[in-house]
Motif scaffolding. Structure first.
Motif, PDB file in Angstrom:
ATOM      1  N   LEU A  73       0.833  -1.203   0.000  1.00 41.33           N
ATOM      2  CA  LEU A  73       0.000   0.000   0.000  1.00 41.33           C
ATOM      3  C   LEU A  73       0.871   1.258   0.000  1.00 41.33           C
ATOM      4  CD1 LEU A  73      -2.941  -0.859   2.429  1.00 41.33           C
ATOM      5  CD2 LEU A  73      -3.115  -0.273   0.010  1.00 41.33           C
ATOM      6  N   LEU A  74       1.941   1.244   0.781  1.00 45.84           N
ATOM      7  CA  LEU A  74       2.848   2.395   0.806  1.00 45.84           C
ATOM      8  C   LEU A  74       3.446   2.649  -0.573  1.00 45.84           C
ATOM      9  CD1 LEU A  74       4.637   1.748   4.221  1.00 45.84           C
ATOM     10  CD2 LEU A  74       3.260   3.759   3.650  1.00 45.84           C
ATOM     11  N   LEU A  75       3.724   1.595  -1.318  1.00 48.15           N
ATOM     12  CA  LEU A  75       4.319   1.737  -2.650  1.00 48.15           C
ATOM     13  C   LEU A  75       3.362   2.383  -3.647  1.00 48.15           C
ATOM     14  CD1 LEU A  75       6.286  -1.617  -3.107  1.00 48.15           C
ATOM     15  CD2 LEU A  75       7.125   0.590  -2.305  1.00 48.15           C
ATOM     16  N   THR A  76       2.061   2.374  -3.352  1.00 51.60           N
ATOM     17  CA  THR A  76       1.087   2.999  -4.260  1.00 51.60           C
ATOM     18  C   THR A  76       1.111   4.526  -4.162  1.00 51.60           C
ATOM     19  OG1 THR A  76      -0.758   2.940  -2.672  1.00 51.60           O
ATOM     20  CG2 THR A  76      -0.463   1.003  -4.096  1.00 51.60           C
ATOM     21  N   VAL A  77       1.741   5.061  -3.117  1.00 55.12           N
ATOM     22  CA  VAL A  77       1.812   6.511  -2.930  1.00 55.12           C
ATOM     23  C   VAL A  77       2.944   7.069  -3.793  1.00 55.12           C
ATOM     24  CG1 VAL A  77       2.202   8.363  -1.257  1.00 55.12           C
ATOM     25  CG2 VAL A  77       0.929   6.317  -0.575  1.00 55.12           C
ATOM     26  N   THR A  78       2.632   8.110  -4.561  1.00 52.63           N
ATOM     27  CA  THR A  78       3.644   8.750  -5.404  1.00 52.63           C
ATOM     28  C   THR A  78       4.790   9.259  -4.542  1.00 52.63           C
ATOM     29  OG1 THR A  78       1.900   9.448  -6.912  1.00 52.63           O
ATOM     30  CG2 THR A  78       4.017  10.566  -7.112  1.00 52.63           C
ATOM     31  N   GLY A  79       6.009   8.909  -4.929  1.00 54.73           N
ATOM     32  CA  GLY A  79       7.183   9.356  -4.185  1.00 54.73           C
ATOM     33  C   GLY A  79       7.683   8.351  -3.157  1.00 54.73           C
ATOM     34  N   ILE A  80       6.943   7.278  -2.954  1.00 53.94           N
ATOM     35  CA  ILE A  80       7.365   6.242  -2.004  1.00 53.94           C
ATOM     36  C   ILE A  80       7.814   5.017  -2.788  1.00 53.94           C
ATOM     37  CG2 ILE A  80       6.699   4.713  -0.107  1.00 53.94           C
ATOM     38  CD1 ILE A  80       6.706   7.582   0.753  1.00 53.94           C
ATOM     39  N   GLY A  81       9.096   4.724  -2.686  1.00 59.81           N
ATOM     40  CA  GLY A  81       9.643   3.525  -3.302  1.00 59.81           C
ATOM     41  C   GLY A  81       9.885   2.475  -2.238  1.00 59.81           C
ATOM     42  N   PRO A  82      10.453   1.351  -2.626  1.00 59.04           N
ATOM     43  CA  PRO A  82      10.697   0.279  -1.668  1.00 59.04           C
ATOM     44  C   PRO A  82      11.551   0.699  -0.461  1.00 59.04           C
ATOM     45  CG  PRO A  82      10.970  -0.540  -3.885  1.00 59.04           C
ATOM     46  CD  PRO A  82      10.788   0.935  -3.991  1.00 59.04           C
ATOM     47  N   VAL A 106       1.315  14.229  10.420  1.00 55.54           N
ATOM     48  CA  VAL A 106       2.373  14.524   9.459  1.00 55.54           C
ATOM     49  C   VAL A 106       3.712  14.702  10.165  1.00 55.54           C
ATOM     50  CG1 VAL A 106       3.121  16.229   7.748  1.00 55.54           C
ATOM     51  CG2 VAL A 106       0.732  15.528   7.848  1.00 55.54           C
ATOM     52  N   LYS A 107       3.688  15.292  11.341  1.00 51.71           N
ATOM     53  CA  LYS A 107       4.926  15.543  12.090  1.00 51.71           C
ATOM     54  C   LYS A 107       5.657  14.227  12.401  1.00 51.71           C
ATOM     55  CE  LYS A 107       6.709  17.931  16.140  1.00 51.71           C
ATOM     56  NZ  LYS A 107       6.399  18.652  17.364  1.00 51.71           N
ATOM     57  N   ALA A 108       4.900  13.212  12.808  1.00 47.58           N
ATOM     58  CA  ALA A 108       5.516  11.911  13.107  1.00 47.58           C
ATOM     59  C   ALA A 108       6.124  11.300  11.849  1.00 47.58           C
ATOM     60  CB  ALA A 108       4.490  10.960  13.713  1.00 47.58           C
ATOM     61  N   LEU A 109       5.410  11.374  10.726  1.00 48.95           N
ATOM     62  CA  LEU A 109       5.914  10.783   9.483  1.00 48.95           C
ATOM     63  C   LEU A 109       7.195  11.462   9.012  1.00 48.95           C
ATOM     64  CD1 LEU A 109       2.559  10.268   7.552  1.00 48.95           C
ATOM     65  CD2 LEU A 109       3.988   8.497   8.576  1.00 48.95           C
ATOM     66  N   THR A 110       7.314  12.773   9.227  1.00 48.65           N
ATOM     67  CA  THR A 110       8.511  13.489   8.765  1.00 48.65           C
ATOM     68  C   THR A 110       9.746  13.185   9.606  1.00 48.65           C
ATOM     69  OG1 THR A 110       7.889  15.476  10.007  1.00 48.65           O
ATOM     70  CG2 THR A 110       7.236  15.386   7.681  1.00 48.65           C
ATOM     71  N   THR A 111       9.593  12.442  10.704  1.00 51.35           N
ATOM     72  CA  THR A 111      10.769  12.049  11.486  1.00 51.35           C
ATOM     73  C   THR A 111      11.565  10.951  10.782  1.00 51.35           C
ATOM     74  OG1 THR A 111       9.583  10.388  12.806  1.00 51.35           O
ATOM     75  CG2 THR A 111       9.666  12.647  13.689  1.00 51.35           C
ATOM     76  N   VAL A 112      10.944  10.307   9.793  1.00 46.39           N
ATOM     77  CA  VAL A 112      11.632   9.265   9.025  1.00 46.39           C
ATOM     78  C   VAL A 112      12.467   9.942   7.936  1.00 46.39           C
ATOM     79  CG1 VAL A 112      11.318   7.284   7.486  1.00 46.39           C
ATOM     80  CG2 VAL A 112       9.856   7.559   9.490  1.00 46.39           C
ATOM     81  N   SER A 113      13.737   9.588   7.871  1.00 45.24           N
ATOM     82  CA  SER A 113      14.640  10.160   6.881  1.00 45.24           C
ATOM     83  C   SER A 113      14.118   9.907   5.470  1.00 45.24           C
ATOM     84  CB  SER A 113      16.030   9.546   7.044  1.00 45.24           C
ATOM     85  OG  SER A 113      16.910  10.080   6.100  1.00 45.24           O
ATOM     86  N   GLY A 114      14.017  10.979   4.680  1.00 44.03           N
ATOM     87  CA  GLY A 114      13.539  10.857   3.309  1.00 44.03           C
ATOM     88  C   GLY A 114      12.083  11.231   3.129  1.00 44.03           C
ATOM     89  N   ILE A 115      11.366  11.399   4.234  1.00 45.37           N
ATOM     90  CA  ILE A 115       9.957  11.783   4.167  1.00 45.37           C
ATOM     91  C   ILE A 115       9.842  13.262   4.520  1.00 45.37           C
ATOM     92  CG2 ILE A 115       7.613  11.411   5.053  1.00 45.37           C
ATOM     93  CD1 ILE A 115       8.571   8.933   3.676  1.00 45.37           C
ATOM     94  N   GLY A 116       9.474  14.067   3.515  1.00 44.69           N
ATOM     95  CA  GLY A 116       9.285  15.491   3.737  1.00 44.69           C
ATOM     96  C   GLY A 116       7.826  15.797   4.020  1.00 44.69           C
ATOM     97  N   LEU A 117       7.529  17.061   4.198  1.00 46.46           N
ATOM     98  CA  LEU A 117       6.178  17.490   4.543  1.00 46.46           C
ATOM     99  C   LEU A 117       5.165  17.100   3.476  1.00 46.46           C
ATOM    100  CD1 LEU A 117       4.329  19.064   6.474  1.00 46.46           C
ATOM    101  CD2 LEU A 117       4.898  21.127   5.195  1.00 46.46           C
ATOM    102  N   LYS A 118       5.478  17.362   2.216  1.00 41.14           N
ATOM    103  CA  LYS A 118       4.521  17.063   1.144  1.00 41.14           C
ATOM    104  C   LYS A 118       4.297  15.560   0.985  1.00 41.14           C
ATOM    105  CE  LYS A 118       4.980  21.276  -1.444  1.00 41.14           C
ATOM    106  NZ  LYS A 118       4.895  21.890  -2.741  1.00 41.14           N
ATOM    107  N   THR A 119       5.350  14.783   1.117  1.00 39.11           N
ATOM    108  CA  THR A 119       5.216  13.326   1.010  1.00 39.11           C
ATOM    109  C   THR A 119       4.391  12.793   2.177  1.00 39.11           C
ATOM    110  OG1 THR A 119       7.352  13.189  -0.095  1.00 39.11           O
ATOM    111  CG2 THR A 119       6.469  11.143   0.810  1.00 39.11           C
ATOM    112  N   ALA A 120       4.629  13.315   3.374  1.00 43.00           N
ATOM    113  CA  ALA A 120       3.861  12.898   4.552  1.00 43.00           C
ATOM    114  C   ALA A 120       2.380  13.232   4.370  1.00 43.00           C
ATOM    115  CB  ALA A 120       4.414  13.560   5.807  1.00 43.00           C
ATOM    116  N   GLN A 121       2.093  14.411   3.857  1.00 42.52           N
ATOM    117  CA  GLN A 121       0.705  14.800   3.612  1.00 42.52           C
ATOM    118  C   GLN A 121       0.066  13.887   2.568  1.00 42.52           C
ATOM    119  OE1 GLN A 121       1.447  18.896   2.547  1.00 42.52           O
ATOM    120  NE2 GLN A 121       0.920  19.632   4.605  1.00 42.52           N
ATOM    121  N   ARG A 122       0.823  13.543   1.533  1.00 40.57           N
ATOM    122  CA  ARG A 122       0.322  12.655   0.483  1.00 40.57           C
ATOM    123  C   ARG A 122       0.029  11.264   1.054  1.00 40.57           C
ATOM    124  NH1 ARG A 122       4.467  12.577  -2.945  1.00 40.57           N
ATOM    125  NH2 ARG A 122       4.075  14.723  -3.549  1.00 40.57           N
TER     126      ARG A 122
END
Length: 191
Positions: A73-82, A106-122
């Motif tokens: 499911l995560l891979l279906t999100v644009t900008g999220i690869g394996p 969104v704040k929690a998701l952005t703590t993961v390296s490589g996940i920015g604000l827009k990707t977290a929102q998406r």
């Protein structure tokens, strides 16, 4: 297409495990939080996602079908690869990640390296109704509250999560979980 691979672990790296099956060694990328526990087991069964690229074939392994489904499911999100999908599942268990997404944290998701604000929102927008907790229970809330308390005390989320995962099954209250995690994080408890 591979569904699962079962065999004894032969070696482990920073982000992968090598399993022997049928005389072959399969290098399988797994969530980093689970590598040491899996490497210590005599026999491991991993549900597999195979990613085909022009220049490589990569295997991603998960201990449960629910974890594999969340990864897909995560891979279906644009900008999220394996690699980013694996990083998210390394940071949280599926149930905890589902709760974070459903709350739009969104704040929690952005703590993961490589996940920015827009990707977290998406991620929150696209998976809010798709990714549901596999086994909803109060442990998720307990882990989230304990993580927030420890991060508030100045610890990094990345160093807190693995400790909380280990202790979650042993503690029945938030206070006990935070106290024991503090002991481990400051070197006062067993590793």
């Amino acid at each position: 297409m591979l569904s699962f691979i079962e065999g004894p672990p032969v070696s482990a790296g920073e982000d992968y495990l090598v399993l022997e099956a049928g005389g072959l060694g399969f290098r399988i990328f797994v969530p980093t939080a689970k590598i040491s526990a899996l490497a210590a087991q005599p026999l491991v069964k991993l549900h597999i996602h195979m990613a085909l690229r022009e220049d490589s074939i990569s295997l991603y392994g998960f201990t449960s079908a629910g974890e594999l489904e969340a990864f897909r499911l995560l891979l279906t999100v644009t900008g999220i690869g394996p690699r980013l999908g694996l990083a998210l599942l390394s940071a949280w268990e599926v149930d905890q990640l589902a709760q974070i997404i459903s709350q739009g944290d969104v704040k929690a998701l952005t703590t993961v390296s490589g996940i920015g604000l827009k990707t977290a929102q998406r991620i929150c927008l696209e998976l809010k109704d798709k990714l549901k907790p596999v086994s909803p229970d109060e442990t998720i809330g307990l882990l989230t509250s304990a993580e927030m308390a420890l991060v508030g005390l100045g610890f990094r989320a990345g160093e807190v999560r693995p400790v909380l995962r280990v202790l979650a099954g042993e503690c029945s209250s938030l206070e006990e979980l935070v106290r024991r995690a503090l002991a481990r994080l400051t070197g006062g408890g067993r590793p």
